[in-house]
Enzyme design. Structure first.
Site, PDB file in Angstrom:
ATOM      1  N   LYS A  75       0.859  -1.184   0.000  1.00  0.00           N
ATOM      2  CA  LYS A  75       0.000   0.000   0.000  1.00  0.00           C
ATOM      3  C   LYS A  75       0.896   1.234   0.000  1.00  0.00           C
ATOM      4  CE  LYS A  75      -3.915   1.876   2.700  1.00  0.00           C
ATOM      5  NZ  LYS A  75      -4.809   1.596   3.856  1.00  0.00           N
ATOM      6  N   SER A 150      -9.644   1.516   2.827  1.00  0.00           N
ATOM      7  CA  SER A 150      -8.800   2.304   1.968  1.00  0.00           C
ATOM      8  C   SER A 150      -7.710   1.500   1.253  1.00  0.00           C
ATOM      9  CB  SER A 150      -8.138   3.413   2.792  1.00  0.00           C
ATOM     10  OG  SER A 150      -7.289   2.856   3.772  1.00  0.00           O
ATOM     11  N   SER A 174      -9.769  -0.846   7.057  1.00  0.00           N
ATOM     12  CA  SER A 174      -9.209  -0.695   5.706  1.00  0.00           C
ATOM     13  C   SER A 174      -8.459  -1.885   5.137  1.00  0.00           C
ATOM     14  CB  SER A 174      -8.276   0.505   5.665  1.00  0.00           C
ATOM     15  OG  SER A 174      -9.040   1.660   5.475  1.00  0.00           O
TER      16      SER A 174
HETATM   17  N1  GLN Z   1     -13.175   3.674   6.295  1.00  0.00           N
HETATM   18  C1  GLN Z   1     -12.564   4.138   7.504  1.00  0.00           C
HETATM   19  C2  GLN Z   1     -12.209   5.595   7.376  1.00  0.00           C
HETATM   20  O1  GLN Z   1     -12.493   6.167   6.367  1.00  0.00           O
HETATM   21  C3  GLN Z   1     -11.373   3.301   7.843  1.00  0.00           C
HETATM   22  C4  GLN Z   1     -10.167   3.689   7.106  1.00  0.00           C
HETATM   23  C5  GLN Z   1      -8.965   2.903   7.495  1.00  0.00           C
HETATM   24  O2  GLN Z   1      -9.059   1.859   8.148  1.00  0.00           O
HETATM   25  N2  GLN Z   1      -7.809   3.423   7.136  1.00  0.00           N
HETATM   26  O3  GLN Z   1     -11.670   6.179   8.270  1.00  0.00           O
END
Ligand code: GLN
Length: 481
Positions: A75, A150, A174
């Site tokens: 990532k 994400s 994410s």
């Molecule tokens: N969807 C969640 C957010 O937007 C989690 C994101 C993540 O785990 N980085 O914060």
């Protein structure tokens, strides 16, 4: 679907060379990347050079370790020395880190091959990878759908066979949510098990790095490879790391599984519900004892998270000031340089969260929002503690829905936030959890089931997930691109 052990075997038996394997992944990327768009950077030359080194070792009859020659993707919020690390943001569009993150250093030391850096929501803020400043990644199972987020680039790359395994980061889901949307395995370790040194910070008390893979065994191998104490991360745990992969057996160990009652309510897609209930029956038939557990404060996790995470983000993102690194827009004075740079460099969602967090932390509102959210966090931890007094593992859907159509939720951030309700409590409590494939909806989109364990119960989570996987067909299905 191939696996780390299979590739290792091919290398050791000289059936294929590391260069051949790497080239086959690069060819696959070339063939499907225009459709999937998982990668922000592809490091072909570096990958082939690394592969050559592995081949030289094999030719000179040196023993190779399990991960040597295994092609993977990272990532793009993991710092890689001399390789562009954008975090999906214009503000870091030109950032080439002068140092290596601990996890990527560990992987490199173990001989893995870096194929490239994957797309993500800007600063890991999002659930669909649509918040990337650079491109929209598609779901390999249906290109009109999002891959989740994400870590959507990493999940899509694994599902599209553009790499064998990948790393993501999980602050509120994410790793697990994109794993469930893309039909792969996603593991979020106990907070502190994996070093965060070199992970671009979003919400530091919640962030954890973990693997995305096609199988539970590959996940276990990768976690073993990246876990362990690191003096460079003050929240890193000083614990022995079990040899997760060698503990996997096709039989289910004696285990008490608790269904989280509150996750089966309103808003849950009936097809997801049916698939997850079927998975629970499968565990029961494998010998697990199943009960229903109530975690009454679980549902306050979402509002608490959307105070705590933006608060930490607002502090963490203060460092992008156009002075030290990243984008710089010149201004008439220092303040105008700051504001111009940040106005141009950050996307809408990132700005929204910086504002939310700054507001929640401001003098008049701190007690009402931030402090209250921290108290809720403690209550959620207590719900989990009570649950783990009765059962060993908790089970629930990973996401209430399957992958949705790109563009469907971008205009309504709240509807996007609501999708995180089943993954977020796990981060608030610092627990480990894994999402594994458990079926498909009528549109042919993957469904994921989430297993949540107590602190440092990764070995048990892998065992319970593995027994299910070995007795069900889901992991052997591939997206037809
Ligand atoms: N969807 C969640 C957010 O937007 C989690 C994101 C993540 O785990 N980085 O914060």
């Amino acid at each position: 679907m191939t696996s780390i052990r299979e590739l290792h075997q091919q290398l050791v038996s000289k059936e294929r060379s590391a260069v051949e394997i790497t080239q086959s992944y690069l060819d696959r990327i070339e063939a499907v990347e225009a459709k999937v768009k998982s990668f922000l950077t592809i490091t072909s030359d570096r990958a082939l050079t690394q592969a050559q080194k592995v081949d030289e070792k094999i030719t000179s009859k040196e023993a190779i370790q399990l991960l040597e020659g295994i092609p993977l993707a990272l990532k793009d919020n993991l710092c890689t020395k001399n390789v562009l690390t954008t975090c999906g943001s214009k503000i870091l569009a030109n950032f080439v880190p002068p140092y290596e993150s601990t996890v990527t250093q560990k992987l490199e030391d173990q001989g893995t091959i870096l194929l490239g850096k994957t797309n993500l929501d800007e600063f890991a803020m999002g659930s669909s990878t649509e918040n990337s400043a650079f491109q929209i990644t598609a779901n390999p199972w249906d290109l009109s759908k999002v891959p989740g987020g994400s870590s959507g680039g990493s999940a899509a790359a694994v599902a599209a066979h553009e790499c064998l395994v990948a790393l993501g980061s999980d602050t509120g889901g994410s790793i697990r949510q994109p794993a469930s949307f893309c039909g792969v395995v996603g593991m979020k370790p106990t907070y502190g098990l994996v070093s965060r040194y070199g992970l671009v910070a979003y919400a530091s008390s919640l962030d954890q790095i973990g693997p995305l893979s096609g199988s539970v065994e590959d996940s276990a191998i990768l976690l073993k490879a990246i876990a362990g104490h690191d003096p460079k991360d003050s929240t890193s745990l000083k614990v022995d790391i079990p040899d997760y992969p060698s503990l996997l057996k096709p039989e289910l160990p004696p285990v008490r599984i608790g269904i989280i009652e509150e996750t089966f309510g309103e808003g849950l897609n009936p097809e997801v519900e049916a698939a997850v209930k079927q998975a629970i029956l499968q565990w029961e038939s494998l010998g697990a004892s199943i009960t229903t557990i109530s975690c009454p404060r679980f549902r306050y996790g979402l509002p608490a998270y959307y105070i705590i995470a933006p608060s930490e983000a607002s502090a963490n993102l203060a460092r992008y000031d156009a002075v030290k690194y990243g984008l710089r827009q010149e201004g008439e004075n220092l303040l105008s340089m700051y504001t111009k740079t940040r106005a141009q460099g950050f996307g809408t969602e990132v700005k929204r969260r910086i504002m939310l967090g700054t507001y929640a932390l401001s003098a008049g509102y701190y007690d009402a929002y931030y402090l209250k959210a921290q108290k809720v966090r403690t209550l959620i931890k207590q719900d989990f503690e009570a649950a783990f007094g009765q059962v060993d593992i908790l089970v629930c859907p990973t996401s209430p829905v399957t992958a949705f159509t790109a563009g469907d939720k971008t205009a309504d951030p709240l509807s996007m936030y609501l999708l995180d309700l089943m993954t977020i409590p796990v981060n608030l409590a610092g627990l480990p959890a894994i999402s594994i494939p458990c079926g498909f909806d009528q549109q042919g989109l993957p469904i994921g089931v989430q297993l949540i364990g107590n602190v440092l119960s990764e070995a048990l989570l892998f065992q319970v997930a593995y027994a299910y996987e070995q007795n069900t067909p889901w992991h052997s299905k591939s997206a037809n691109l």
